[in-house]
Structure formats: C-alpha cells, structure tokens
Design a protein around this motif. Structure first.
Motif, short mmCIF file in Angstrom:
data_model
loop_
_atom_site.label_atom_id
_atom_site.label_comp_id
_atom_site.label_asym_id
_atom_site.label_seq_id
_atom_site.Cartn_x
_atom_site.Cartn_y
_atom_site.Cartn_z
N UNK A 52 0.82 -1.20 0.00
CA UNK A 52 0.00 0.00 0.00
C UNK A 52 0.86 1.26 0.00
N UNK A 53 1.96 1.21 0.74
CA UNK A 53 2.84 2.38 0.85
C UNK A 53 3.68 2.61 -0.39
N UNK A 54 4.14 1.52 -1.03
CA UNK A 54 5.11 1.64 -2.11
C UNK A 54 4.61 1.17 -3.47
N UNK A 55 3.46 0.52 -3.52
CA UNK A 55 2.92 0.06 -4.80
C UNK A 55 3.68 -1.10 -5.41
N UNK A 56 4.36 -1.86 -4.56
CA UNK A 56 5.13 -3.02 -5.03
C UNK A 56 4.59 -4.28 -4.37
N UNK A 57 4.20 -5.26 -5.17
CA UNK A 57 3.75 -6.54 -4.62
C UNK A 57 4.95 -7.36 -4.16
N UNK A 58 4.72 -8.22 -3.19
CA UNK A 58 5.77 -9.11 -2.70
C UNK A 58 5.29 -10.55 -2.80
N UNK A 59 6.04 -11.36 -3.50
CA UNK A 59 5.75 -12.79 -3.63
C UNK A 59 6.77 -13.54 -2.79
N UNK A 60 6.30 -14.32 -1.85
CA UNK A 60 7.17 -14.98 -0.88
C UNK A 60 7.35 -16.45 -1.21
N UNK A 61 8.59 -16.90 -1.16
CA UNK A 61 8.91 -18.32 -1.21
C UNK A 61 9.35 -18.70 0.20
N UNK A 62 8.51 -19.44 0.93
CA UNK A 62 8.78 -19.76 2.33
C UNK A 62 9.31 -21.19 2.43
N UNK A 63 10.60 -21.29 2.69
CA UNK A 63 11.28 -22.59 2.82
C UNK A 63 12.24 -22.48 4.00
N UNK A 64 12.99 -23.53 4.28
CA UNK A 64 14.02 -23.44 5.31
C UNK A 64 15.11 -22.47 4.89
N UNK A 65 15.82 -21.91 5.86
CA UNK A 65 16.86 -20.93 5.56
C UNK A 65 17.90 -21.46 4.59
N UNK A 66 18.35 -22.70 4.78
CA UNK A 66 19.35 -23.27 3.87
C UNK A 66 18.87 -23.30 2.45
N UNK A 67 17.62 -23.72 2.23
CA UNK A 67 17.07 -23.77 0.88
C UNK A 67 16.85 -22.36 0.33
N UNK A 68 16.43 -21.43 1.20
CA UNK A 68 16.23 -20.05 0.76
C UNK A 68 17.54 -19.45 0.26
N UNK A 69 18.62 -19.73 0.97
CA UNK A 69 19.94 -19.22 0.57
C UNK A 69 20.36 -19.86 -0.76
N UNK A 70 20.11 -21.15 -0.92
CA UNK A 70 20.44 -21.81 -2.19
C UNK A 70 19.64 -21.20 -3.33
N UNK A 71 18.36 -20.98 -3.09
CA UNK A 71 17.52 -20.39 -4.12
C UNK A 71 18.02 -19.00 -4.53
N UNK A 72 18.35 -18.19 -3.51
CA UNK A 72 18.84 -16.84 -3.78
C UNK A 72 20.18 -16.89 -4.51
N UNK A 73 21.01 -17.87 -4.16
CA UNK A 73 22.31 -18.02 -4.82
C UNK A 73 22.17 -18.39 -6.29
N UNK A 74 21.03 -18.96 -6.62
CA UNK A 74 20.73 -19.30 -8.02
C UNK A 74 20.05 -18.16 -8.75
N UNK A 75 19.87 -17.04 -8.04
CA UNK A 75 19.22 -15.89 -8.66
C UNK A 75 17.70 -15.97 -8.65
N UNK A 76 17.17 -16.93 -7.89
CA UNK A 76 15.71 -17.10 -7.83
C UNK A 76 15.12 -16.25 -6.72
N UNK A 77 15.23 -14.95 -6.86
CA UNK A 77 14.69 -14.05 -5.85
C UNK A 77 15.43 -12.73 -5.88
N UNK A 78 14.81 -11.74 -5.27
CA UNK A 78 15.40 -10.40 -5.22
C UNK A 78 15.92 -10.06 -3.83
N UNK A 79 15.27 -10.62 -2.82
CA UNK A 79 15.62 -10.33 -1.43
C UNK A 79 15.63 -11.62 -0.63
N UNK A 80 16.56 -11.69 0.33
CA UNK A 80 16.67 -12.84 1.22
C UNK A 80 16.34 -12.38 2.64
N UNK A 81 15.38 -13.04 3.29
CA UNK A 81 14.98 -12.71 4.66
C UNK A 81 14.96 -13.99 5.47
#
Length: 275
Positions: A52-81
C-alpha cells in the motif's frame, strides 16, 4: 445459450481479464524467506502495508533458511529474509548478496509433552536439557532440513556434547519438514521439539504440550535481510528490492513488526539499526 447467461459469462470474463491485467501491471519482487515468518502470520500482516505504501507486490517463497539461501544463490529471488547469521554473512562474503541488515529477533524454545520424560520442565539451560534428553533416550523431533532452526539445533547439540544425528531413526527423528509440520509430527510421537517462539505461539495443535525450556541466551534468534547481488544475477530487481529493505528496516516496517501480535503476545521484536 440464453442471452442472460451469455451476458453474465462475458461480463465475468471481462472482470477477470481486468483483474489479471491490473495485477500483471503491478511491479513485484520475490522474497526468499523462512517458514517461521510465513507460518507465524507475520508476512501476511505486514506485506500489504508495504504494498500500500510503495505500490510493489511481494511474492514470498517460504522454505528453510538453507534452501532459501540456495535459491537466492541461483538468482531465484530479489531479497533474502532468513535467520542464520553466519550463513547470511557467508552469502554476502561469497558475493551473492550486497549487504546484510538486522531486522528483528525473537527466541527459540524447547517444547515437550506434559509427562516430560527427560525431567527438564522449567529449566533455562538448553545444553543441560538436551543432554538429559539424550541420556534418557527421550524422543526428539528435528526438522532435519538445513533451516535456520535446524542449524541452531545442531549447534546446541554440539554445546551439549551430544552427537544426536548418530541416533537418527532411534530416539532422534528427522522430519525433513518445515516448523509447523515438525511440530505436528512431534506432538504425534510425544517428542521434544526445538521451535522458534513465533511459530509456537501461532501453532494451533498444542494439545498437552508446553514450553519446557526457555530463557537461555543461547536461544536468541536473529533475522537478517539482504538484497541479492544484481551484479551476479541480472534479473534481480535491485531498486524495488532495496525499497523493500529500506521500508522493512525503517520506522514504518519496524513499527509494523512490533505491532504484530497473537492473543496479545508480540512475536517479533524489531532491532534494525537506523542510519
């Protein structure tokens, strides 16, 4: 086909087409995150405020941290949380991320059945509690999925001088699943489970389970956020991703995190350092 029915179908198609087009026109980012931020309900509560504040949608991939880091390392995402600081810092050191920022924290707790076979109820020494679980061969359910919680659990077993994985399939059971699924499995087999407090508070199938060990400083659970490096992955939406990070670590995002509660209990505590 009757005229009224045909008119209704055409009208419905136009509405759906308009909604699809509207959604497609919105800029969006992909956030690789953990099951705890999703299962607790935090992201469902705060992301609409960001959009609402920024006009940007967020699509979340919710997995374990290790898998999230692997996904991000493959370029499958913009932000890692995620919540495994050493692994996050390594992600940046490897050039996969731009810069890491603290966002919020809570803590891990050890939960178990009312009968408490290891006799650890009310303790505050997590290493001693885990040693008692191993000594009494009480059932323990581990996520076993390289998540932030699993990484923390293995670190705690090491502090307790216990090789729990050597007992895999015996009293030590690895689910290979997320936090909610592991809690469900754990309660089903009367096993002790290490969980982040936020997921535990939100968990709806507690039965006779209760927190048996809490308060040890070694149970501290820090979350961090990182922009995936656009120099490594040209598809990264760096500007939109940084906008999200700035909002999350700024006053609006931090207030939104603090305001998220279940049954009056605050689940996450913002601690981003303001510039």
């Amino acid at each position: 086909m009757s005229k009224p029915l045909k008119t209704l179908l055409i009208g419905s198609a136009l509405i759906l087409s308009g909604l699809s087009s509207s959604h497609a026109d919105n800029p969006f980012i992909v956030v690789q995150s953990t099951t705890s931020t999703q299962n607790s309900g935090l992201l469902d509560a705060i992301l609409p405020q960001f959009t609402e504040a920024k006009g940007i949608d967020v699509r979340v991939v919710a997995v374990g941290t290790g898998q999230a880091i692997k996904n991000a390392s493959n370029g499958d995402g913009d932000v890692l949380l995620v919540h495994a600081k050493a692994a996050e810092e390594q992600f940046v050191a490897d050039g996969q991320g731009v810069e890491r920022f603290d966002v919020m924290y809570n803590d891990f707790v050890l939960v178990g059945p009312a009968e408490d076979p290891a006799g650890i109820q009310g303790g505050s020494d997590i290493a001693a509690a885990l040693a008692s679980i191993a000594e009494t061969r009480s059932t323990f359910a581990s996520r076993g999925d390289d998540s932030g919680t699993h990484k923390a659990e293995l670190r705690l077993w090491e502090m307790a001088n216990v090789d729990a994985q050597a007992a895999s399939g015996d009293w030590y059971r690895e689910t290979g699943s997320g936090m909610g699924a592991t809690l469900n499995a754990g309660t089903g087999m009367s096993a002790y489970v290490l969980t982040d407090r936020a997921t535990w508070i939100a968990f709806g199938n507690k039965g006779d389970y209760q927190v048996v060990v809490e308060g040890d400083e070694r149970l501290f659970n820090q979350y961090g956020v990182i922009l995936v490096n656009p120099e490594r992955h040209a598809n990264v939406k760096a500007e939109a991703g940084q906008t999200f990070i700035n909002w999350l670590t700024g006053s609006e995002g931090q207030q939104a995190i603090a305001a998220f509660k279940i049954d009056g209990q605050q689940l996450f505590f913002p601690n981003a350092v303001q510039p």
